[in-house]
Design a protein around this motif. Structure first.
Motif, short mmCIF file in Angstrom:
data_model
loop_
_atom_site.label_atom_id
_atom_site.label_comp_id
_atom_site.label_asym_id
_atom_site.label_seq_id
_atom_site.Cartn_x
_atom_site.Cartn_y
_atom_site.Cartn_z
N THR A 15 96.15 39.18 68.38
CA THR A 15 96.35 37.85 67.77
C THR A 15 95.46 36.82 68.45
O THR A 15 95.05 35.84 67.82
N ASP A 16 95.13 37.04 69.73
CA ASP A 16 94.21 36.14 70.44
C ASP A 16 92.86 36.10 69.72
O ASP A 16 92.36 35.03 69.34
N ILE A 17 92.27 37.25 69.47
CA ILE A 17 90.94 37.24 68.84
C ILE A 17 91.04 36.86 67.36
O ILE A 17 90.15 36.19 66.83
N ALA A 18 92.16 37.21 66.72
CA ALA A 18 92.33 36.81 65.31
C ALA A 18 92.39 35.29 65.19
O ALA A 18 91.78 34.70 64.29
N THR A 19 93.09 34.64 66.11
CA THR A 19 93.19 33.18 66.02
C THR A 19 91.83 32.54 66.33
O THR A 19 91.46 31.51 65.75
N ALA A 20 91.05 33.19 67.21
CA ALA A 20 89.70 32.67 67.49
C ALA A 20 88.83 32.77 66.24
O ALA A 20 88.11 31.82 65.89
N TYR A 21 88.90 33.89 65.53
CA TYR A 21 88.12 34.01 64.28
C TYR A 21 88.63 33.00 63.25
O TYR A 21 87.82 32.38 62.53
N ALA A 22 89.97 32.83 63.16
CA ALA A 22 90.50 31.87 62.19
C ALA A 22 89.97 30.46 62.50
O ALA A 22 89.61 29.72 61.58
N SER A 23 89.88 30.13 63.79
CA SER A 23 89.40 28.78 64.16
C SER A 23 87.93 28.60 63.79
O SER A 23 87.45 27.48 63.67
N ARG A 24 87.21 29.69 63.59
CA ARG A 24 85.80 29.61 63.19
C ARG A 24 85.62 29.74 61.67
O ARG A 24 84.51 29.91 61.18
N GLY A 25 86.76 29.72 60.93
CA GLY A 25 86.66 29.74 59.47
C GLY A 25 86.60 31.13 58.87
O GLY A 25 86.13 31.31 57.74
N TYR A 26 87.12 32.13 59.59
CA TYR A 26 87.20 33.50 59.03
C TYR A 26 88.62 33.72 58.52
O TYR A 26 89.54 32.95 58.86
N ARG A 27 88.82 34.78 57.74
CA ARG A 27 90.16 35.15 57.24
C ARG A 27 90.56 36.48 57.87
O ARG A 27 90.28 37.55 57.32
N PRO A 28 91.16 36.42 59.06
CA PRO A 28 91.50 37.68 59.73
C PRO A 28 92.88 38.20 59.33
O PRO A 28 93.75 37.43 58.93
N VAL A 29 93.06 39.50 59.41
CA VAL A 29 94.39 40.08 59.32
C VAL A 29 94.54 41.02 60.51
O VAL A 29 93.57 41.62 60.95
N VAL A 30 95.76 41.08 61.05
CA VAL A 30 96.02 41.97 62.18
C VAL A 30 96.87 43.12 61.68
O VAL A 30 97.97 42.91 61.14
N LEU A 31 96.37 44.34 61.82
CA LEU A 31 97.12 45.52 61.37
C LEU A 31 97.80 46.14 62.59
O LEU A 31 97.14 46.49 63.57
N THR A 32 99.12 46.25 62.52
CA THR A 32 99.86 46.71 63.69
C THR A 32 100.34 48.15 63.55
O THR A 32 100.93 48.70 64.46
N ASP A 33 100.11 48.73 62.38
CA ASP A 33 100.52 50.11 62.18
C ASP A 33 99.26 50.98 62.17
O ASP A 33 98.43 50.87 61.27
N PRO A 34 99.09 51.85 63.19
CA PRO A 34 97.85 52.61 63.27
C PRO A 34 97.56 53.43 62.02
O PRO A 34 96.40 53.71 61.70
N ALA A 35 98.61 53.80 61.28
CA ALA A 35 98.38 54.62 60.09
C ALA A 35 98.21 53.75 58.83
O ALA A 35 97.96 54.27 57.75
N GLY A 36 98.34 52.43 58.99
CA GLY A 36 98.33 51.55 57.82
C GLY A 36 96.93 51.39 57.22
O GLY A 36 95.93 51.77 57.82
N GLN A 37 96.87 50.81 56.06
CA GLN A 37 95.60 50.58 55.37
C GLN A 37 95.05 49.21 55.71
O GLN A 37 95.80 48.30 56.02
N ALA A 38 93.74 49.06 55.69
CA ALA A 38 93.11 47.79 56.03
C ALA A 38 93.41 46.73 54.97
O ALA A 38 93.50 47.04 53.79
N GLY A 39 93.59 45.49 55.42
CA GLY A 39 94.01 44.41 54.54
C GLY A 39 92.93 43.97 53.58
O GLY A 39 91.81 43.68 53.99
N ALA A 40 93.31 43.89 52.32
CA ALA A 40 92.37 43.38 51.32
C ALA A 40 92.20 41.88 51.49
O ALA A 40 93.10 41.19 51.94
N GLY A 41 91.04 41.36 51.17
CA GLY A 41 90.82 39.92 51.20
C GLY A 41 90.44 39.38 52.56
O GLY A 41 90.05 38.23 52.69
N ALA A 42 90.54 40.21 53.59
CA ALA A 42 90.20 39.72 54.94
C ALA A 42 88.72 39.97 55.22
O ALA A 42 88.15 40.95 54.74
#
Ligand SMILES: Nc1ncnc2c1ncn2[C@@H]1O[C@H](COP(=O)(O)OP(=O)(O)OP(=O)(O)O)[C@@H](O)[C@H]1O
Ligand SMILES: O=C(O)[C@@H](O)C(=O)CO
Length: 404
Positions: A15-42
């Motif tokens: 969440t530290d690096i995600a918030t840094a990207y968000a502050s630079r105008g990116y759309r980050p998503v953090v995936l917490t389930d290693p088996a999960g699928q990557a977030g669309a739109g990010a």
């Protein structure tokens, strides 16, 4: 712009690096389930692992799997995110994971950039400073899992890796020919000096085409702006609030002391009792929570002063498990907003809640933000996953304002 995939070795780091990207105008998503699928739109997908202190082989396997998934989801550039205080031991896990990712990506050079000046982490002449102290003299010297007793990053990394480790000092970072210096270096890994955000921007510009970079959230702070609206896209659900701390870090202890001194109900978890009678300890903790004013912000913690840290091989895991159970039970009983202090602790809590992805929300302070997830039972919960040494001393009292 190519989609960025981040492999983060703990949850608060994610969440530290995600918030840094968000502050630079990116759309980050953090995936917490290693088996999960990557977030669309990010445009930045952060895989949050719990690999920092896992056995080396497990950490490497989890990181490579995360890399493969991110790549399959369309990511083209990769960041290996570790702690800004380079938390590791002589066995790893920074070196072995870096070796595996460098081999997998085929990167000829990988920069090593833990600097995060806004949080007092700077690198000068290859040495990591925490505020005005060398890393080895900072409270990180006494970390329960990764005590840091040296400060020269190349010396810390060398025993962990099969490849060469060099240094590039500030004069070269400032010279305008950093990209060339990186390309010309004999070693595969290059520790870069950085003492300001401008240095991070110079590093980001010089490494913009590198397939793999490594370091702290400072790497994102130097990134070119992404152009998205940084406003939080979700509203926190009203409900009870809770703070849970499994971190023994100096800043977390200060935050607990501040909250206690300012009237927050606070309870120290009976860590010794968890060895023989975990059910009873958790029950009495939840009874205490149930007795508190629903409008208050109770604080449950496992270390109030350094003497509370108990030795024993299973203690850390037992404490994480107990705190995870406490949060999950509290959410069942109406908690909708929760601060969790400590990366390992956050990993255990998020896993137990069954949250598989986090949407980044309002920033709280450098490296700390609100994030929203949906639990395994379908409840939306606002979480602030706080790195042990991050956040202002009064954060447990004031962070809620950022949710309004
Ligand atoms: N009283 C205690 N005795 C022994 N171990 C403890 C105690 N309290 C907490 N722990 C363990 O210490 C570890 C603290 O790590 P954690 O990552 O949660 O915090 P941190 O290292 O301060 O945070 P960060 O990694 O974000 O900087 C956890 O595994 C936790 O369970
Ligand atoms: O980089 C940092 O210091 C944090 O994001 C972290 O990883 C602490 O767990």
């Amino acid at each position: 712009m190519p989609k960025i995939g981040v492999i983060a070795d703990d949850f608060t780091g994610a969440t530290d690096i995600a918030t840094a990207y968000a502050s630079r105008g990116y759309r980050p998503v953090v995936l917490t389930d290693p088996a999960g699928q990557a977030g669309a739109g990010a445009d930045v997908v952060v895989a949050a692992l719990k690999s920092r202190t896992a056995p080396v082989e497990e950490a490497v396997a989890a990181s490579v799997t995360a890399y493969d998934r991110l790549r399959a989801a369309g990511c083209e550039r990769f960041v290996f995110k570790y702690c800004s205080t380079f938390d590791s031991t002589d066995r790893g896990n920074i070196g072995p994971v870096l070796d595996a990712l460098a081999d997998r990506t085929g990167a000829r050079h990988v920069v090593v950039v833990p600097a995060f000046p806004a949080n007092g982490r700077t690198v000068y002449l290859g040495h990591l400073f925490v505020g005005d102290q060398l890393l080895e003299n900072s409270p990180m010297r006494h970390h329960p899992l990764t005590p840091m007793t040296r400060s020269r990053l190349a010396e810390i990394l060398r025993p962990q890796t099969r490849y060469g480790v060099g240094e590039i000092h500030l004069t070269t970072v400032h010279s305008g020919r950093l990209a060339q210096a990186v390309a010309d270096a004999a070693e595969r890994y290059l520790v870069l000096d950085a003492i300001t955000d401008d240095d991070l921007a110079a590093i980001a510009a010089a490494t913009a085409d590198d397939v793999l970079v490594s370091g702290g959230a400072g790497l994102a702070l130097g990134a070119p702006t992404g152009g998205s609206d940084p406003a939080q896209a979700w509203q926190a659900r009203p409900g009870r609030r809770l703070v849970v701390c499994g971190s023994a870090s100096a800043r977390t202890r200060e935050q607990i002391a501040y909250a206690t001194a300012h009237g927050h109900p606070a309870l120290r978890l009976d860590v010794a009792g968890l060895a023989g009678r975990p059910g009873e300890v958790i029950r009495s903790t939840m009874d205490w929570f149930g007795e508190q004013d629903p409008g208050s912000v109770p604080v449950i913690y496992s270390v109030g002063d350094p003497g509370d840290v108990q030795s024993g091989p299973e203690t850390a895991a037992r404490t994480e498990n107990a705190l995870a159970t406490i949060v999950a039970t509290a959410v069942e009983r109406g908690v909708t907003q929760c601060i969790v202090a400590g990366g390992e602790t956050s990993g255990a809590v998020v896993g137990r809640l069954g949250v598989t992805a986090l949407r980044i929300g309002s920033p709280i302070s450098p490296g700390v933000c609100w994030a929203e997830g949906t639990t395994g039972t379908g409840d939306r919960v606002a979480l602030a996953l706080k790195s042990g040494n991050f956040g202002t001393p009064e954060m447990f009292a004031t962070a809620w304002e950022a949710l309004r």
